[in-house]
Design a protein around this motif. Structure first.
Motif, mmCIF file in Angstrom:
data_model
loop_
_atom_site.group_PDB
_atom_site.id
_atom_site.type_symbol
_atom_site.label_atom_id
_atom_site.label_comp_id
_atom_site.label_asym_id
_atom_site.label_seq_id
_atom_site.Cartn_x
_atom_site.Cartn_y
_atom_site.Cartn_z
ATOM 1 N N HIS A 276 11.357 -9.751 2.652
ATOM 2 C CA HIS A 276 11.573 -8.594 3.499
ATOM 3 C C HIS A 276 12.168 -7.482 2.631
ATOM 4 O O HIS A 276 13.074 -7.725 1.835
ATOM 5 C CB HIS A 276 12.582 -8.910 4.614
ATOM 6 N N VAL A 277 11.678 -6.266 2.783
ATOM 7 C CA VAL A 277 12.211 -5.120 2.056
ATOM 8 C C VAL A 277 12.502 -3.997 3.041
ATOM 9 O O VAL A 277 11.652 -3.652 3.867
ATOM 10 C CB VAL A 277 11.213 -4.627 0.977
ATOM 11 N N ASP A 278 13.706 -3.456 2.957
ATOM 12 C CA ASP A 278 14.096 -2.310 3.764
ATOM 13 C C ASP A 278 14.058 -1.077 2.860
ATOM 14 O O ASP A 278 14.975 -0.827 2.075
ATOM 15 C CB ASP A 278 15.505 -2.513 4.338
ATOM 16 N N LEU A 279 12.966 -0.316 2.945
ATOM 17 C CA LEU A 279 12.783 0.837 2.058
ATOM 18 C C LEU A 279 13.862 1.891 2.277
ATOM 19 O O LEU A 279 14.275 2.581 1.337
ATOM 20 C CB LEU A 279 11.410 1.462 2.286
ATOM 21 N N GLU A 280 14.325 2.024 3.510
ATOM 22 C CA GLU A 280 15.266 3.098 3.827
ATOM 23 C C GLU A 280 16.697 2.744 3.446
ATOM 24 O O GLU A 280 17.398 3.524 2.805
ATOM 25 C CB GLU A 280 15.192 3.433 5.321
ATOM 26 N N ASN A 281 17.147 1.560 3.818
ATOM 27 C CA ASN A 281 18.553 1.194 3.626
ATOM 28 C C ASN A 281 18.797 0.278 2.440
ATOM 29 O O ASN A 281 19.946 0.004 2.087
ATOM 30 C CB ASN A 281 19.093 0.530 4.904
ATOM 31 N N GLY A 282 17.731 -0.209 1.807
ATOM 32 C CA GLY A 282 17.879 -1.120 0.683
ATOM 33 C C GLY A 282 18.331 -0.418 -0.580
ATOM 34 O O GLY A 282 18.288 0.811 -0.695
ATOM 35 N N GLN A 283 18.789 -1.210 -1.563
ATOM 36 C CA GLN A 283 19.214 -0.670 -2.848
ATOM 37 C C GLN A 283 18.028 -0.057 -3.597
ATOM 38 O O GLN A 283 16.892 -0.509 -3.474
ATOM 39 C CB GLN A 283 19.825 -1.785 -3.701
ATOM 40 N N LYS A 284 18.313 0.956 -4.413
ATOM 41 C CA LYS A 284 17.283 1.643 -5.214
ATOM 42 C C LYS A 284 16.116 2.053 -4.310
ATOM 43 O O LYS A 284 16.329 2.655 -3.272
ATOM 44 C CB LYS A 284 16.818 0.747 -6.375
ATOM 45 N N SER B 281 0.828 -1.224 0.000
ATOM 46 C CA SER B 281 0.000 0.000 0.000
ATOM 47 C C SER B 281 0.856 1.265 0.000
ATOM 48 O O SER B 281 0.332 2.359 0.177
ATOM 49 C CB SER B 281 -0.908 -0.001 1.233
ATOM 50 N N ILE B 282 2.174 1.109 -0.226
ATOM 51 C CA ILE B 282 3.106 2.240 -0.129
ATOM 52 C C ILE B 282 3.665 2.575 -1.511
ATOM 53 O O ILE B 282 4.120 1.691 -2.244
ATOM 54 C CB ILE B 282 4.275 1.907 0.819
ATOM 55 N N ALA B 283 3.664 3.863 -1.868
ATOM 56 C CA ALA B 283 4.316 4.340 -3.082
ATOM 57 C C ALA B 283 5.627 5.009 -2.692
ATOM 58 O O ALA B 283 5.654 5.867 -1.798
ATOM 59 C CB ALA B 283 3.421 5.335 -3.814
ATOM 60 N N VAL B 284 6.723 4.608 -3.367
ATOM 61 C CA VAL B 284 8.036 5.194 -3.100
ATOM 62 C C VAL B 284 8.489 5.960 -4.333
ATOM 63 O O VAL B 284 8.741 5.377 -5.393
ATOM 64 C CB VAL B 284 9.073 4.109 -2.741
ATOM 65 N N LEU B 285 8.568 7.286 -4.200
ATOM 66 C CA LEU B 285 9.041 8.142 -5.283
ATOM 67 C C LEU B 285 10.556 8.300 -5.202
ATOM 68 O O LEU B 285 11.124 8.378 -4.103
ATOM 69 C CB LEU B 285 8.413 9.529 -5.187
ATOM 70 N N GLN B 286 11.193 8.363 -6.376
ATOM 71 C CA GLN B 286 12.626 8.657 -6.414
ATOM 72 C C GLN B 286 12.928 9.446 -7.684
ATOM 73 O O GLN B 286 12.386 9.159 -8.752
ATOM 74 C CB GLN B 286 13.459 7.375 -6.364
ATOM 75 N N PHE B 287 13.801 10.449 -7.541
ATOM 76 C CA PHE B 287 14.135 11.335 -8.653
ATOM 77 C C PHE B 287 15.583 11.143 -9.061
ATOM 78 O O PHE B 287 16.468 10.965 -8.211
ATOM 79 C CB PHE B 287 13.857 12.789 -8.272
ATOM 80 N N PRO C 20 1.643 7.019 8.126
ATOM 81 C CA PRO C 20 3.082 6.894 8.398
ATOM 82 C C PRO C 20 3.595 5.511 8.003
ATOM 83 O O PRO C 20 2.891 4.504 8.135
ATOM 84 C CB PRO C 20 3.171 7.101 9.913
ATOM 85 N N VAL C 21 4.840 5.485 7.513
ATOM 86 C CA VAL C 21 5.408 4.262 6.943
ATOM 87 C C VAL C 21 6.489 3.686 7.847
ATOM 88 O O VAL C 21 7.379 4.413 8.310
ATOM 89 C CB VAL C 21 6.000 4.557 5.550
ATOM 90 N N ASN C 22 6.391 2.391 8.104
ATOM 91 C CA ASN C 22 7.497 1.644 8.719
ATOM 92 C C ASN C 22 8.415 1.208 7.586
ATOM 93 O O ASN C 22 7.969 0.507 6.675
ATOM 94 C CB ASN C 22 6.947 0.422 9.465
ATOM 95 N N PRO C 23 9.692 1.612 7.579
ATOM 96 C CA PRO C 23 10.553 1.306 6.437
ATOM 97 C C PRO C 23 10.855 -0.174 6.252
ATOM 98 O O PRO C 23 11.266 -0.591 5.162
ATOM 99 C CB PRO C 23 11.836 2.088 6.740
#
Length: 361
Positions: free
Chosen positions: A186-194, A118-124, A171-174
């Motif tokens: 398992h996915v680490d949104l904060e410390n993971g690649q890309k 349910s989380i969208a992660v934007l990156q520029f 609020p998102v738990n990374p």
């Protein structure tokens, strides 16, 4: 409105869809400090289309539209809607993660958006696109027009800023779990690649699962063990995940356990891949090589090709007769033709012969 003329005859190339114009192709560089929309004029000073001008990068123009009128927010909203409709098919019970906005591929240059549950992660893609795009308006559109509940931005090169920044929604738990083809990770949104996970290899992971039964599998540059877990679920007798990052190996072991795979059939090895291939004597039925980008600019291309040839040749020597070798490149400056030539050189250097079974992206 900023107008920029191209000094080279690139009209046909750009009209056929090429998304980029480098700075050395411009008639002159405008004196602006921030990325902004500009009208693109061809070498005959005739209107060609509209682009994001980036004053910070050698990649000066990112083409957005070839229409007569400049793109406005309504234009971009329609683009967002088109991309969402295109990917709706991937929102299903066995897969909850996919790429929603694919940058230049969706004529939304310099911006990607990956969906994890349910989380969208934007990156520029750099300072210019980050200046150009209104991330808060994009977040509002996503929350209003899709089932997603949270939007965050992942900053590519943080300095004093947080890596993960909440833009809207819950609020998102990374540290999260996702599902892909009924496989859990398992996915680490904060410390993971890309943005957290390499979603683009989904179909290739499924292929590895389909051809791993009864085989030994060596996964090089394994990161969080995506290919390894699929191989295990496909019935591999032995799997090794190799990566120089200790954190990646911990994650690969955790993902193996998350899918209830037998611990005795998996080894997580924190090693330098080049050193490992030069010293280890074991042979494998399947060897997977998915290295990080070797070339971040055109002037690094020759060095990247040499590195690819070296690592692929070493990997080819680890494959048993009639075994499978899976090779990948994520370097944008390495074309398909370059890649096939690299593979030919690699097999020649390793004194092995191969038959191409599959080409994919």
């Amino acid at each position: 409105m900023l107008k920029i003329q191209i000094k080279r005859n690139l009209r046909r190339t750009l009209m056929r869809g090429h998304p980029w114009v480098y700075r050395d192709a411009l008639e002159k560089n405008p004196t602006v400090e921030q990325a902004q929309l500009c009208q693109v004029l061809d070498s005959k000073n005739e209107a060609l289309g509209w682009a994001m001008y980036d004053p910070h990068s050698p990649l000066a123009l990112r083409i957005m539209s070839l229409d007569a009128k400049p793109p406005n927010w309504l234009f971009f909203e329609k683009k967002f809607e088109q991309t969402f409709n295109l990917r709706k098919a991937f929102i299903k019970n066995d897969t909850d993660s996919f790429r929603l906005f694919n940058g230049e591929g969706d004529r939304l240059p310099g911006m990607i958006c990956d969906v994890y549950g349910s989380i969208a992660v934007l990156q520029f893609d750099g300072k210019g696109p980050r200046e150009f795009w209104d991330k808060n308006k994009i977040s509002e559109w996503i929350l209003k027009n899709t089932p997603l509940l949270s939007v965050v931005e992942k900053v590519r090169k943080p300095t004093e800023e947080k890596i993960l920044q909440q833009l809207g929604g819950k609020p998102v738990n990374p540290e999260i779990q996702i599902q892909e083809n009924q496989v859990r990770f398992h996915v680490d949104l904060e410390n993971g690649q890309k943005t957290g996970f390499f979603l683009d290899q989904r179909e290739n992971r499924k292929y590895v699962q389909d051809c791993s039964h009864g085989k030994s599998v060596l996964n090089l540059f394994s990161y969080s063990g995506g290919f390894s877990v699929y191989a295990g679920l496909g019935g591999a007798t032995q799997v090794a995940s190799c990566d120089i990052s200790a954190g990646a190996i911990i994650l690969a072991n955790a993902n193996w356990a998350l899918n209830n795979l037998p611990p005795e059939t998996h080894r997580g090895l924190c090693v330098d891949i080049f050193d490992f291939l030069k010293t280890d004597r074991e042979l494998w039925d399947c060897v997977i090589v998915d290295p990080p980008s070797m070339s971040h600019s055109e002037d690094q291309k020759a060095r990247a090709q040499a590195k690819y040839i070296e690592i692929f040749a070493l990997a080819a020597k680890k494959v048993k007769p009639q075994g499978h070798l899976f090779l990948s490149s994520c370097s944008s400056h390495i074309s398909f033709d370059d890649f096939f030539e690299i593979i030919n050189e690699s097999l020649s250097e390793s004194r092995r012969r191969g038959q191409i079974l599959r080409v994919s992206g």
